[in-house]
Scaffold this active site. Sequence first.
Site, PDB file in Angstrom:
ATOM      1  N   LYS A 174      -7.919   0.952  -9.675  1.00  0.00           N
ATOM      2  CA  LYS A 174      -6.567   1.359 -10.066  1.00  0.00           C
ATOM      3  C   LYS A 174      -5.925   2.161  -8.937  1.00  0.00           C
ATOM      4  O   LYS A 174      -6.303   3.296  -8.671  1.00  0.00           O
ATOM      5  CB  LYS A 174      -6.591   2.240 -11.322  1.00  0.00           C
ATOM      6  CG  LYS A 174      -5.177   2.635 -11.757  1.00  0.00           C
ATOM      7  CD  LYS A 174      -5.167   3.735 -12.801  1.00  0.00           C
ATOM      8  CE  LYS A 174      -4.579   5.039 -12.312  1.00  0.00           C
ATOM      9  NZ  LYS A 174      -3.253   4.990 -11.720  1.00  0.00           N
ATOM     10  N   GLU A 249     -13.514  13.253  -4.397  1.00  0.00           N
ATOM     11  CA  GLU A 249     -12.897  13.885  -3.226  1.00  0.00           C
ATOM     12  C   GLU A 249     -11.637  14.561  -3.720  1.00  0.00           C
ATOM     13  O   GLU A 249     -10.708  13.880  -4.149  1.00  0.00           O
ATOM     14  CB  GLU A 249     -12.520  12.834  -2.176  1.00  0.00           C
ATOM     15  CG  GLU A 249     -13.681  12.124  -1.530  1.00  0.00           C
ATOM     16  CD  GLU A 249     -14.566  13.048  -0.739  1.00  0.00           C
ATOM     17  OE1 GLU A 249     -14.164  14.179  -0.424  1.00  0.00           O
ATOM     18  OE2 GLU A 249     -15.704  12.638  -0.461  1.00  0.00           O
ATOM     19  N   CYS A 283      -5.130  15.863   1.856  1.00  0.00           N
ATOM     20  CA  CYS A 283      -6.091  16.836   1.338  1.00  0.00           C
ATOM     21  C   CYS A 283      -6.675  17.632   2.499  1.00  0.00           C
ATOM     22  O   CYS A 283      -7.210  18.718   2.303  1.00  0.00           O
ATOM     23  CB  CYS A 283      -7.162  16.175   0.498  1.00  0.00           C
ATOM     24  SG  CYS A 283      -8.008  14.873   1.322  1.00  0.00           S
ATOM     25  N   GLU A 384      -3.590  24.772  -3.748  1.00  0.00           N
ATOM     26  CA  GLU A 384      -3.184  23.663  -2.883  1.00  0.00           C
ATOM     27  C   GLU A 384      -1.711  23.333  -3.153  1.00  0.00           C
ATOM     28  O   GLU A 384      -1.331  23.031  -4.274  1.00  0.00           O
ATOM     29  CB  GLU A 384      -4.052  22.443  -3.185  1.00  0.00           C
ATOM     30  CG  GLU A 384      -3.767  21.292  -2.258  1.00  0.00           C
ATOM     31  CD  GLU A 384      -4.680  20.096  -2.498  1.00  0.00           C
ATOM     32  OE1 GLU A 384      -4.895  19.722  -3.662  1.00  0.00           O
ATOM     33  OE2 GLU A 384      -5.180  19.533  -1.495  1.00  0.00           O
TER      34      GLU A 384
HETATM   35  C1  UN1 Z   1      -6.758  12.667   2.560  1.00  0.00           C
HETATM   36  O1  UN1 Z   1      -5.885  13.458   2.867  1.00  0.00           O
HETATM   37  O2  UN1 Z   1      -6.982  12.444   1.357  1.00  0.00           O
HETATM   38  O3  UN1 Z   1      -8.814  13.291   8.102  1.00  0.00           O
HETATM   39  C2  UN1 Z   1      -7.569  11.904   3.537  1.00  0.00           C
HETATM   40  C3  UN1 Z   1      -7.703  12.893   7.749  1.00  0.00           C
HETATM   41  C4  UN1 Z   1      -7.532  11.452   7.338  1.00  0.00           C
HETATM   42  C5  UN1 Z   1      -7.880  11.264   5.910  1.00  0.00           C
HETATM   43  C6  UN1 Z   1      -7.253  12.207   4.958  1.00  0.00           C
HETATM   44  N1  UN1 Z   1      -8.344  10.641   8.191  1.00  0.00           N
HETATM   45  O4  UN1 Z   1      -6.736  13.629   7.711  1.00  0.00           O
END
Ligand code: UN1
Length: 496
Positions: A174, A249, A283, A384
């Site tokens: 999804k 994650e 993230c 965040e």
């Molecule tokens: C994310 O923000 O969920 O290291 C992943 C990084 C990218 C991946 C980010 N290669 O910022």
Amino acid sequence: MAKTYSNYIDGKWVKSESGKTFDNINPATGEMLCRFQASTQKDVLKAVTAAEKAFAPWKNTPAPKRGEILYKAARIMEERKEELAKMLTQENGKNMDESRGEIQEGIDITLYVAGEGRRLFGETTPSELSNKFCMTIREPVGIIGMITPWNFPFAIPAWKIPPALVAGNCIVFKPSSDAPWLGARLVEILEEAGLPPGVLNMVTGSGGVVGKEIANNPKIDGLSFTGSTSTGKDIYAAGAARLAGVGLEMGGKNPQIVLKDADLDLAVDGAIWGGFGTAGQRCTATSRLIIEKAVLDKFTQKFVQRVRNIKVGNGLDKGVLTGPIINGKQKDKILAYIKIGKEEGAKLLTGGNALEEGKYGKGNFIEPTVFTNVKKTMTIAQEEIFGPVVSIMPVSDFEEAIEVANSTEYGLSASIYTNDVTKAFRAMRMLESGIVYVNAPTIGAEAHMPFGGIKNTGNGKREAGSEAIKEFTELKSIFVDYSGGLQRAQIDIGKK
Ligand code: UN1
């Protein structure tokens, strides 16, 4: 006319039985790009049935053959890189350089794990008994449910789908309703590359209906999720109820430390890229700049001047660094954090407002924003924000810098700028995070390195790199006794 995408179930593109669709909107312009199925629980059940049927033949397909399909898929991605990057910018907003980078990240991981088709290594070891042989082999988990976010609508599905496929799993996928297009394009590419029907199924729709069924369906053996910590905890609980493996994650509150001996221009470059690339919607985005007081004024002056010159706009336009916020709700959430920052006594140095005039009117834009004098207990230093908002936190020395860096519930990525090799190595050990950068920003992980975080960012799993396969395989330990007699382990040791 805008295209309406169907679900992909059992190798066919089929409409949801709901008869309803939802719009995929360009966050920079408000334009409708295409429509997707607003699916129901029943659609997920059909996908699960298809995956169940496809599992045995796929598991029994030689792994190198599975890998070959991935090599082919990577070649198609390469051919379509520019077209896919443009679509990515349209549905997500990030600028074209970043979109090209994201498609490349998808290509990289696909190529990396395609090679696993000829590895998928197990171990062989001596037995404690004579004429007995021990080995481990990797087997697929079964059906994996995958729920992915909008901020990397191509690369994150690519971190999950190809590794699971090469290991012999079937998938119910999804994509995020805020950016389902690139996920659907990835599915099309894998179909074109020769994936058999039912092995990969895509069902679009809301988290509350489609996501919930994927999380709770007893026939789904493993779950892989990237998104917020609160949703991740619900998914973990749903998986735990049936002892399914769950890979999570989740959030980050990533610090960049700048020590007084650092190359300040380099540190400013890193902070701009880490804080305002993807409009801070990673993230891994840099959200806290922890600066040694001896260089605070100099760093702040250089940094703020650069931030004021950041070009905000449609990611398709040349020179734009910071694109739009994905939707109105996220924009409001970020603005609410800015308000809280001011109320809690942080000092706003630049930005702080929504951009709504002229060309910005139809999209969701926020000025690149910098606070200073941010204390570690403040909300904007703890939660965040997932937007173009960066907090400067002054500290007295290295020890305090590490203490402040570690003072959140998250632990994804951390960076330190210094030329002091001793402090750099100490920081590598002391920083509480799954990823550490030295003299580089907090963003920019590479496909062949494990990716993931500690504390409330993750649950002990890693994606990509040498770990990519582990989430999607079970180890089987095999003992072969060719002595012709009964040999009792731990007892008949040393006998012939
Ligand atoms: C994310 O923000 O969920 O290291 C992943 C990084 C990218 C991946 C980010 N290669 O910022």
